[in-house]
Design a protein around this motif. Structure first.
Motif, PDB file in Angstrom:
ATOM      1  N   LEU A  25       0.816  -1.212   0.000  1.00  0.00           N
ATOM      2  CA  LEU A  25       0.000   0.000   0.000  1.00  0.00           C
ATOM      3  C   LEU A  25       0.851   1.263   0.000  1.00  0.00           C
ATOM      4  O   LEU A  25       0.566   2.213  -0.721  1.00  0.00           O
ATOM      5  CB  LEU A  25      -0.938  -0.010   1.212  1.00  0.00           C
ATOM      6  N   ARG A  26       1.914   1.271   0.776  1.00  0.00           N
ATOM      7  CA  ARG A  26       2.815   2.432   0.835  1.00  0.00           C
ATOM      8  C   ARG A  26       3.373   2.743  -0.552  1.00  0.00           C
ATOM      9  O   ARG A  26       3.421   3.894  -0.975  1.00  0.00           O
ATOM     10  CB  ARG A  26       3.949   2.162   1.824  1.00  0.00           C
ATOM     11  N   ASP A  27       3.772   1.696  -1.284  1.00  0.00           N
ATOM     12  CA  ASP A  27       4.323   1.895  -2.627  1.00  0.00           C
ATOM     13  C   ASP A  27       3.255   2.332  -3.621  1.00  0.00           C
ATOM     14  O   ASP A  27       3.530   3.078  -4.550  1.00  0.00           O
ATOM     15  CB  ASP A  27       4.994   0.615  -3.124  1.00  0.00           C
ATOM     16  N   ARG A  28       2.017   1.852  -3.433  1.00  0.00           N
ATOM     17  CA  ARG A  28       0.938   2.203  -4.352  1.00  0.00           C
ATOM     18  C   ARG A  28       0.458   3.648  -4.152  1.00  0.00           C
ATOM     19  O   ARG A  28       0.123   4.335  -5.108  1.00  0.00           O
ATOM     20  CB  ARG A  28      -0.237   1.246  -4.178  1.00  0.00           C
ATOM     21  N   LEU A  29       0.450   4.116  -2.903  1.00  0.00           N
ATOM     22  CA  LEU A  29      -0.099   5.435  -2.602  1.00  0.00           C
ATOM     23  C   LEU A  29       0.901   6.579  -2.688  1.00  0.00           C
ATOM     24  O   LEU A  29       0.504   7.725  -2.922  1.00  0.00           O
ATOM     25  CB  LEU A  29      -0.710   5.445  -1.195  1.00  0.00           C
ATOM     26  N   PHE A  30       2.177   6.283  -2.479  1.00  0.00           N
ATOM     27  CA  PHE A  30       3.160   7.350  -2.315  1.00  0.00           C
ATOM     28  C   PHE A  30       4.346   7.226  -3.266  1.00  0.00           C
ATOM     29  O   PHE A  30       4.794   6.122  -3.565  1.00  0.00           O
ATOM     30  CB  PHE A  30       3.682   7.370  -0.868  1.00  0.00           C
ATOM     31  N   VAL A  31       4.847   8.362  -3.707  1.00  0.00           N
ATOM     32  CA  VAL A  31       6.057   8.393  -4.526  1.00  0.00           C
ATOM     33  C   VAL A  31       7.253   8.120  -3.615  1.00  0.00           C
ATOM     34  O   VAL A  31       7.159   8.281  -2.394  1.00  0.00           O
ATOM     35  CB  VAL A  31       6.204   9.740  -5.285  1.00  0.00           C
ATOM     36  N   PRO A  32       8.393   7.716  -4.166  1.00  0.00           N
ATOM     37  CA  PRO A  32       9.546   7.372  -3.331  1.00  0.00           C
ATOM     38  C   PRO A  32       9.929   8.447  -2.304  1.00  0.00           C
ATOM     39  O   PRO A  32      10.256   8.119  -1.162  1.00  0.00           O
ATOM     40  CB  PRO A  32      10.666   7.148  -4.347  1.00  0.00           C
ATOM     41  N   CYS A  67      -0.041  12.146  -8.128  1.00  0.00           N
ATOM     42  CA  CYS A  67      -0.248  13.300  -7.243  1.00  0.00           C
ATOM     43  C   CYS A  67       0.645  13.092  -6.027  1.00  0.00           C
ATOM     44  O   CYS A  67       0.632  12.027  -5.415  1.00  0.00           O
ATOM     45  CB  CYS A  67      -1.716  13.354  -6.818  1.00  0.00           C
ATOM     46  N   TRP A  68       1.447  14.073  -5.704  1.00  0.00           N
ATOM     47  CA  TRP A  68       2.282  13.968  -4.515  1.00  0.00           C
ATOM     48  C   TRP A  68       2.429  15.345  -3.895  1.00  0.00           C
ATOM     49  O   TRP A  68       2.147  16.365  -4.506  1.00  0.00           O
ATOM     50  CB  TRP A  68       3.629  13.317  -4.810  1.00  0.00           C
ATOM     51  N   ILE A  69       2.865  15.315  -2.637  1.00  0.00           N
ATOM     52  CA  ILE A  69       3.008  16.548  -1.878  1.00  0.00           C
ATOM     53  C   ILE A  69       4.495  16.853  -1.755  1.00  0.00           C
ATOM     54  O   ILE A  69       5.254  16.075  -1.185  1.00  0.00           O
ATOM     55  CB  ILE A  69       2.380  16.426  -0.476  1.00  0.00           C
ATOM     56  N   GLY A  70       4.882  17.980  -2.321  1.00  0.00           N
ATOM     57  CA  GLY A  70       6.255  18.450  -2.204  1.00  0.00           C
ATOM     58  C   GLY A  70       6.331  19.556  -1.166  1.00  0.00           C
ATOM     59  O   GLY A  70       5.328  19.931  -0.561  1.00  0.00           O
ATOM     60  N   LEU A  71       7.512  20.060  -0.966  1.00  0.00           N
ATOM     61  CA  LEU A  71       7.712  21.180  -0.051  1.00  0.00           C
ATOM     62  C   LEU A  71       8.560  22.228  -0.745  1.00  0.00           C
ATOM     63  O   LEU A  71       9.530  21.898  -1.428  1.00  0.00           O
ATOM     64  CB  LEU A  71       8.421  20.724   1.227  1.00  0.00           C
ATOM     65  N   ASP A  72       8.182  23.486  -0.569  1.00  0.00           N
ATOM     66  CA  ASP A  72       9.043  24.570  -1.023  1.00  0.00           C
ATOM     67  C   ASP A  72       9.186  25.572   0.117  1.00  0.00           C
ATOM     68  O   ASP A  72       8.767  25.281   1.245  1.00  0.00           O
ATOM     69  CB  ASP A  72       8.528  25.206  -2.324  1.00  0.00           C
ATOM     70  N   GLN A  73       9.736  26.741  -0.150  1.00  0.00           N
ATOM     71  CA  GLN A  73       9.991  27.722   0.897  1.00  0.00           C
ATOM     72  C   GLN A  73       8.714  28.207   1.577  1.00  0.00           C
ATOM     73  O   GLN A  73       8.753  28.712   2.690  1.00  0.00           O
ATOM     74  CB  GLN A  73      10.797  28.914   0.358  1.00  0.00           C
ATOM     75  N   ASN A  74       7.557  28.030   0.934  1.00  0.00           N
ATOM     76  CA  ASN A  74       6.285  28.468   1.497  1.00  0.00           C
ATOM     77  C   ASN A  74       5.502  27.350   2.175  1.00  0.00           C
ATOM     78  O   ASN A  74       4.419  27.586   2.689  1.00  0.00           O
ATOM     79  CB  ASN A  74       5.419  29.094   0.395  1.00  0.00           C
ATOM     80  N   ARG A  95      -3.720  26.159 -10.688  1.00  0.00           N
ATOM     81  CA  ARG A  95      -2.954  26.361  -9.461  1.00  0.00           C
ATOM     82  C   ARG A  95      -3.628  25.613  -8.319  1.00  0.00           C
ATOM     83  O   ARG A  95      -4.844  25.548  -8.245  1.00  0.00           O
ATOM     84  CB  ARG A  95      -2.924  27.848  -9.164  1.00  0.00           C
ATOM     85  N   TRP A  96      -2.799  25.023  -7.463  1.00  0.00           N
ATOM     86  CA  TRP A  96      -3.281  24.279  -6.302  1.00  0.00           C
ATOM     87  C   TRP A  96      -2.852  24.982  -5.024  1.00  0.00           C
ATOM     88  O   TRP A  96      -1.750  25.532  -4.950  1.00  0.00           O
ATOM     89  CB  TRP A  96      -2.685  22.879  -6.286  1.00  0.00           C
ATOM     90  N   HIS A  97      -3.693  24.888  -4.005  1.00  0.00           N
ATOM     91  CA  HIS A  97      -3.358  25.361  -2.660  1.00  0.00           C
ATOM     92  C   HIS A  97      -3.679  24.209  -1.708  1.00  0.00           C
ATOM     93  O   HIS A  97      -4.715  23.561  -1.846  1.00  0.00           O
ATOM     94  CB  HIS A  97      -4.203  26.578  -2.276  1.00  0.00           C
ATOM     95  N   VAL A  98      -2.809  23.984  -0.728  1.00  0.00           N
ATOM     96  CA  VAL A  98      -3.040  22.888   0.212  1.00  0.00           C
ATOM     97  C   VAL A  98      -2.628  23.313   1.621  1.00  0.00           C
ATOM     98  O   VAL A  98      -1.645  24.032   1.798  1.00  0.00           O
ATOM     99  CB  VAL A  98      -2.272  21.601  -0.202  1.00  0.00           C
ATOM    100  N   SER A  99      -3.407  22.860   2.582  1.00  0.00           N
ATOM    101  CA  SER A  99      -3.069  23.015   3.992  1.00  0.00           C
ATOM    102  C   SER A  99      -3.276  21.658   4.642  1.00  0.00           C
ATOM    103  O   SER A  99      -4.299  21.002   4.423  1.00  0.00           O
ATOM    104  CB  SER A  99      -3.970  24.072   4.643  1.00  0.00           C
ATOM    105  N   MET A 100      -2.279  21.220   5.419  1.00  0.00           N
ATOM    106  CA  MET A 100      -2.341  19.920   6.081  1.00  0.00           C
ATOM    107  C   MET A 100      -2.013  20.108   7.557  1.00  0.00           C
ATOM    108  O   MET A 100      -1.245  21.001   7.915  1.00  0.00           O
ATOM    109  CB  MET A 100      -1.318  18.950   5.488  1.00  0.00           C
ATOM    110  N   SER A 101      -2.582  19.230   8.386  1.00  0.00           N
ATOM    111  CA  SER A 101      -2.290  19.273   9.814  1.00  0.00           C
ATOM    112  C   SER A 101      -2.533  17.896  10.410  1.00  0.00           C
ATOM    113  O   SER A 101      -3.265  17.088   9.834  1.00  0.00           O
ATOM    114  CB  SER A 101      -3.187  20.308  10.500  1.00  0.00           C
ATOM    115  N   HIS A 102      -1.922  17.633  11.558  1.00  0.00           N
ATOM    116  CA  HIS A 102      -2.221  16.415  12.298  1.00  0.00           C
ATOM    117  C   HIS A 102      -2.116  16.716  13.785  1.00  0.00           C
ATOM    118  O   HIS A 102      -1.199  17.383  14.247  1.00  0.00           O
ATOM    119  CB  HIS A 102      -1.313  15.243  11.901  1.00  0.00           C
ATOM    120  N   ASP A 103      -3.143  16.258  14.517  1.00  0.00           N
ATOM    121  CA  ASP A 103      -3.200  16.472  15.961  1.00  0.00           C
ATOM    122  C   ASP A 103      -4.273  15.557  16.531  1.00  0.00           C
ATOM    123  O   ASP A 103      -5.270  15.264  15.860  1.00  0.00           O
ATOM    124  CB  ASP A 103      -3.534  17.939  16.268  1.00  0.00           C
ATOM    125  N   GLY A 104      -4.070  15.104  17.750  1.00  0.00           N
ATOM    126  CA  GLY A 104      -5.080  14.304  18.422  1.00  0.00           C
ATOM    127  C   GLY A 104      -5.463  13.035  17.690  1.00  0.00           C
ATOM    128  O   GLY A 104      -6.603  12.593  17.764  1.00  0.00           O
TER     129      GLY A 104
END
Length: 115
Positions: A25-32, A67-74, A95-104
């Motif tokens: 599942l990890r390999d199917r859902l996520f890029v390296p 589809c994958w989530i990268g990181l840049d300076q913002n 253009r895409w905008h994304v906000s992610m969080s994890h808690d509780g």
């Protein structure tokens, strides 16, 4: 102009159990570049990918690795190619905008697609 908004939540513990039960599942859902992240971060990224799918109308044949989530300076960014890019282009997403969080024990993501 906003083309679509998607929101998703993931139970981190349940998601971790699914990853353990189904090793491929990890390999199917996520890029390296995503695969080595901790479970909380993977759950948030999966929530973001689900939110993208909701924006696009949950297209049949969507390849999760297009589809994958990268990181840049913002912060986090959505990257798309292949099956996801084709559907995004067809509805005018520029253009895409994304906000992610994890808690509780919950990971959440909100995605906005803009023309």
């Amino acid at each position: 102009m906003i083309v679509g908004i998607g929101v998703d939540v993931v139970d981190i513990e349940r998601f971790g159990r699914q990853l353990e039960r189904t090793p491929g599942l990890r390999d199917r859902l996520f890029v390296p570049a995503e695969r080595e992240l901790n479970t909380r971060s993977l759950a948030a990224r999966f929530a973001a990918k689900e939110a993208v799918a909701k924006v696009l109308g949950a297209p049949a044949g969507m390849n999760w690795q297009d589809c994958w989530i990268g990181l840049d300076q913002n912060g986090p960014t959505i990257k798309v190619k292949g099956t996801v890019l084709a559907v995004a282009d067809s509805i005018g997403v520029k253009r895409w905008h994304v906000s992610m969080s994890h808690d509780g024990g919950i990971a959440t993501a909100m995605v906005i697609a803009e023309a």
